[in-house]
Design a protein around this motif. Structure first.
Motif, PDB file in Angstrom:
ATOM      1  N   TYR A  90       0.831  -1.204   0.000  1.00 16.01           N
ATOM      2  CA  TYR A  90       0.000   0.000   0.000  1.00 16.01           C
ATOM      3  C   TYR A  90       0.870   1.260   0.000  1.00 16.01           C
ATOM      4  N   LYS A  91       1.944   1.237   0.761  1.00 16.97           N
ATOM      5  CA  LYS A  91       2.857   2.379   0.803  1.00 16.97           C
ATOM      6  C   LYS A  91       3.457   2.650  -0.569  1.00 16.97           C
ATOM      7  N   GLN A 151       0.941   4.341  -2.717  1.00 16.33           N
ATOM      8  CA  GLN A 151       0.805   5.742  -2.354  1.00 16.33           C
ATOM      9  C   GLN A 151       1.934   6.589  -2.928  1.00 16.33           C
ATOM     10  N   GLU A 152       3.079   5.936  -3.129  1.00 14.89           N
ATOM     11  CA  GLU A 152       4.244   6.641  -3.685  1.00 14.89           C
ATOM     12  C   GLU A 152       4.224   6.653  -5.209  1.00 14.89           C
ATOM     13  N   GLU A 160      -6.764   1.344   1.798  1.00 15.73           N
ATOM     14  CA  GLU A 160      -5.794   0.757   2.708  1.00 15.73           C
ATOM     15  C   GLU A 160      -6.097  -0.741   2.812  1.00 15.73           C
ATOM     16  N   ARG A 164      -8.900  -1.411  -5.566  1.00 17.49           N
ATOM     17  CA  ARG A 164      -8.913  -0.227  -6.421  1.00 17.49           C
ATOM     18  C   ARG A 164     -10.205  -0.219  -7.222  1.00 17.49           C
TER      19      ARG A 164
END
Length: 629
Positions: free
Chosen positions: A290-291, A294-295, A341, A353
Motif C-alpha cells: 500500500y505504501k 501511495q508513492e 488501505e 482499487r
C-alpha cells in the motif's frame, strides 16, 4: 446459450466444482414419496443430516452468480429457476448428504492431512510458473465461487468420504481390450456409395380404383378415417382478467405503491473492482504494498510482485450487495481510481482499487406509472376474484345451474361442441385450455365438475352435455379422402416396385449411372460416411448411410425417405484396423457407463435404506415468483 455453458465449464469455479467435489452433482431422483409437506422448516432431511434454507440459498445463489458470469448481469433468479437450476441444486445437495450419510454409517472418516493433501495437489490451485500450491490462487478461487475456506474444506472432507464408498463400488470395472478395439473399428468403419431418387413424374397419373377396392382400403386403414370421441360441453370461467377493466386506481394508491416498490425501479451504482490479495498472516506485506502504491507504483506491477496475474486481480463489476460484505464499505467509500488501505477478511488482506464507477439511477413515478397501475389493478382484481369465486361456489353448491350462477357473478359461459381429447378448446382463447380439456375427459356423460382452478388461477366449472363415441366415418362421407389416401399409397407402392426392379438390375451388373440417366434422374455421390451419417453431404438423407451399412460392395437396394424413393449402391468400404485402433477413449466410455450403472443401482438401494424427505413448501416459500434479484 450452449456456447456460454461451454465457456462456463472451463472456468476456475467449474473446475473446483466438477473436479474436487464432483460427487455433489450425482443426480438423485426425487419421487412423490420423498416429499414432506409437514411443519418442518428444513429444506430436506436425509437420515441424521439436514439441508437448511440458508444452505440451499447459499448454494443456489452461487449457481446463479456463476450463470451471471456466463449470460451477463441481467440473468436473474427466476430465469435460473425456469432453467431447472434450483431443482438441480436441491438434487445435488441431497446427493451429497445421502452419500455422506452412508459413509458415516460405515464409520468412514477422513483425516485433516488427507483433506490438506487433496487441496494442495489440485491443479486448480497451483501457480502456473512454479507448479506449487498457491494460497493466493486458492483464496481467489474460493472468493470467486462464493465459498468460505471452512465451507470448502468441509465440502472436500465430505466428498472424500463419499468417494471411499463410490470407489469401492466402481473401482473394479474392467473392459476387455479386444472388445473395446472391435467397438472402435465398428464405429470408425467408413463407406461410400452412389444413389438417385426415382423420377416421380412417371407416376403422376394413377388410375382411380373402383369402389370395391376403395371400400376395402377404407376398412383396412380405418384409423385414418375414424372420428375420435368428442364431447359437447357447457363451460363457465371466472378470472381476474374478467374484472380488471372495472377496477379503478387512485393517485394516492399509485404513490403508495411507488413508495413500496421503489427498489424495483432503482438501478444500483456499480463499481469495477480490482484487488491485490495477501495471506491472512501477511499484514506487513500488504501495508508495504500500500505504501508503494501511495508513492506512485503501478497497481498491476505490485499485484504481479505478489504473485497475482491479471485474471486474479480484476474481479469485475459489483453493486454494494454483490461484493463480499467485508469489502463493501471500503469499496464504496473510494472515488474512481481510488485505492484502499489494506482490508482484512477471512480470506486475507485486500488492497482494493475502483477502476470505474457506473452511477445508479431511479425511475420517476411518472416513468413507471403504467407499471404501477397495472400491478394495482391486478392485485385488486385477484383480491376481488376470491370473493366472487366463493359466491360462485356457494350458488353451485346450492343447486343453481352453471348458466345462472355464472350470470350472477359475471363469469363467462361457453357452449363448446365437438371437443376432442388433447386438442384444447377449438381456438377459444380460454386460460388453461389444456387443463380444462383434460378435466372434460375425466367426466361421464351428463356429469358436472366442482369449481376447479387452473394453474394460472382461472376458476371454472363445466358440464358434459353429450358424448359422441369414436367411430369409423361412413365411406360416403369420406370418399374423397379415401381416394386421395389410396392414390398416394398406390403411387408409393408402384415407385418402390420400380426402384426394387432397378436395384435388382444393378445387382445383375447394370450400370447405376445409366439407369439414373434413363430415368431422367441425377446420380449423386454420398462421400465417405460412418454409420452415424457423419461425412454425408448436407442434402443427403441419413437413411442413405444406414442403407450403405446393410449392403455388400457393388450391391444396391431401394429405400424410402419421406416421399422420395431412392436406389442406393455401395461403392467402397474403408475398414478400420481393430488391432491398431486406439481404444482408450472407448475403454473409458465403457468403464464410465458400467460405473454409472453400478452407482445408479447403489443409489436405488440407498433410497430404501436412508430416509429422504424434501419439503417443497419451504423451497417454494424461499423462491416465490415475485422475488427479484
Amino acid at each position: 446459450m450452449l456456447a456460454g455453458i461451454r465457456t462456463f465449464s472451463k472456468s476456475i469455479f467449474a473446475k473446483i466444482i466438477f473436479g474436487v467435489i464432483a460427487l455433489s452433482f450425482v443426480i438423485w431422483g426425487l419421487n412423490a414419496s420423498m416429499l414432506n409437506l409437514g411443519t418442518s422448516r428444513e429444506v430436506a432431511e436425509i437420515g441424521s443430516q439436514k439441508i437448511t434454507p440458508i444452505e440451499l440459498d447459499r448454494a443456489f445463489q452461487r449457481s446463479v452468480q456463476n450463470m451471471r458470469n456466463v449470460f451477463g448481469p441481467n440473468f436473474n433468479q427466476q430465469q435460473a429457476i425456469q432453467m431447472g437450476l434450483l431443482n438441480n441444486t436441491v438434487q445435488s445437495l441431497v446427493s451429497q448428504k445421502v452419500l455422506r450419510e452412508d459413509a458415516k454409517d460405515m464409520g468412514i472418516g477422513i483425516s485433516d492431512d488427507k483433506v490438506r493433501d487433496t487441496i494442495f495437489t489440485s491443479d486448480n490451485f497451483k501457480d502456473p510458473t512454479t507448479g506449487q500450491f498457491s494460497r493466493d490462487r486458492f483464496l481467489q478461487a474460493l472468493y470467486t465461487a462464493g465459498y468460505t475456506e471452512q465451507e470448502f474444506i468441509e465440502g472436500v472432507r465430505g466428498d472424500l468420504m463419499s468417494q471411499q464408498v463410490v470407489g469401492s463400488l466402481t473401482g473394479t470395472a474392467a473392459v476387455p481390450e479386444m472388445m473395446a478395439k472391435q467397438i472402435v473399428a465398428y464405429r470408425k468403419e467408413q463407406r461410400s456409395g452412389s444413389f438417385f431418387a426415382l423420377n416421380a413424374a412417371g407416376f403422376e397419373n394413377i388410375a382411380v380404383a373402383d369402389d370395391a377396392t376403395l371400400r376395402k382400403f377404407h376398412e383396412e386403414n380405418a384409423a385414418q378415417f375414424t372420428a375420435p370421441e368428442s364431447r359437447d360441453v357447457t363451460l363457465a370461467t371466472l378470472s381476474a382478467s374478467d374484472v380488471i377493466s372495472t377496477i379503478a386506481v387512485t393517485d394516492e394508491e399509485i404513490a403508495e405503491s411507488y413508495k413500496q416498490r421503489e427498489a424495483e425501479f432503482q438501478t444500483p451504482e456499480k463499481r469495477a473492482v480490482e484487488q491485490i490479495l495477501f495471506a491472512p498472516n501477511d499484514e506487513q506485506s500488504a501495508h508495504e504494498a500500500y505504501k508503494k502504491l501511495q508513492e506512485g507504483a503501478d497497481f498491476m506491477a505490485i499485484a504481479k510482485e505478489a504473485g497475482m496475474d491479471e485474471s486474479m486481480v480484476k474481479l469485475g463489476e459489483f453493486t454494494a450487495n454483490d461484493i463480499l460484505p467485508d469489502l463493501s464499505a471500503a469499496t464504496f467509500a473510494l472515488s474512481e481510481g481510488g485505492v484502499s488501505e489494506p482490508v482484512e477478511t477471512a480470506l486475507g488482506w485486500h488492497i482494493l482499487r475502483v477502476s470505474s464507477i457506473t452511477p445508479g439511477s431511479t425511475q420517476s413515478i411518472d416513468e413507471v406509472r403504467d407499471i404501477l397501475v397495472e400491478g394495482l389493478k391486478q392485485f385488486k382484481a385477484e383480491d376481488a376474484i376470491y370473493d366472487l369465486a366463493a359466491s360462485f361456489d356457494e350458488e353451485l353448491g346450492a343447486g343453481t345451474s352453471i348458466e345462472d350462477a355464472a350470470r350472477d357473478v359475471g363469469a363467462k359461459t361457453y357452449k363448446l361442441n365437438g371437443v376432442v381429447r388433447g386438442e384444447g378448446l377449438y381456438g377459444e382463447a380460454i386460460d388453461g385450455a389444456d387443463e380444462i380439456n383434460a378435466k372434460i375427459f375425466e367426466l361421464g356423460n351428463g356429469e358436472e365438475s366442482f369449481l376447479e382452478e387452473t394453474g394460472s388461477g382461472t376458476r371454472y366449472v363445466l358440464r358434459v352435455e353429450n358424448v359422441t363415441p369414436s367411430a369409423l366415418r361412413p365411406f360416403e362421407d369420406v370418399r374423397d379422402d379415401v381416394v386421395a389416401a389410396w392414390t398416394a399409397d398406390e403411387r408409393q407402392k408402384q415407385m418402390m416396385a420400380k426402384a426394387e426392379e432397378l436395384a435388382n438390375n444393378v445387382n445383375s451388373g447394370s450400370d447405376i449411372a445409366t439407369l439414373a440417366l434413363d430415368d431422367a434422374a441425377s446420380l449423386k455421390e454420398t462421400g465417405l460416411t460412418k454409420r452415424t451419417g457423419q461425412g454425408l453431404g448436407n442434402d443427403v438423407n441419413p437413411s442413405v448411410a444406414a442403407a450403405l451399412f446393410t449392403l455388400e460392395a457393388g450391391k444396391a437396394k431401394a429405400i424410402q425417405t419421406g416421399e422420395e424413393i431412392l436406389v442406393v449402391r455401395l461403392d467402397d468400404i474403408k475398414l478400420a484396423d481393430a488391432q491398431t485402433a486406439d481404444a482408450s477413449s472407448i475403454n473409458d466410455e465403457l468403464k464410465s457407463a458400467i460405473n454409472e450403472d453400478i452407482l445408479s443401482q447403489y443409489l436405488g438401494y440407498l433410497r430404501d435404506e436412508i430416509s429422504v424427505t424434501v419439503n417443497n413448501t419451504v423451497i417454494n416459500g424461499l423462491y416465490a415468483p415475485t422475488a427479484t434479484n
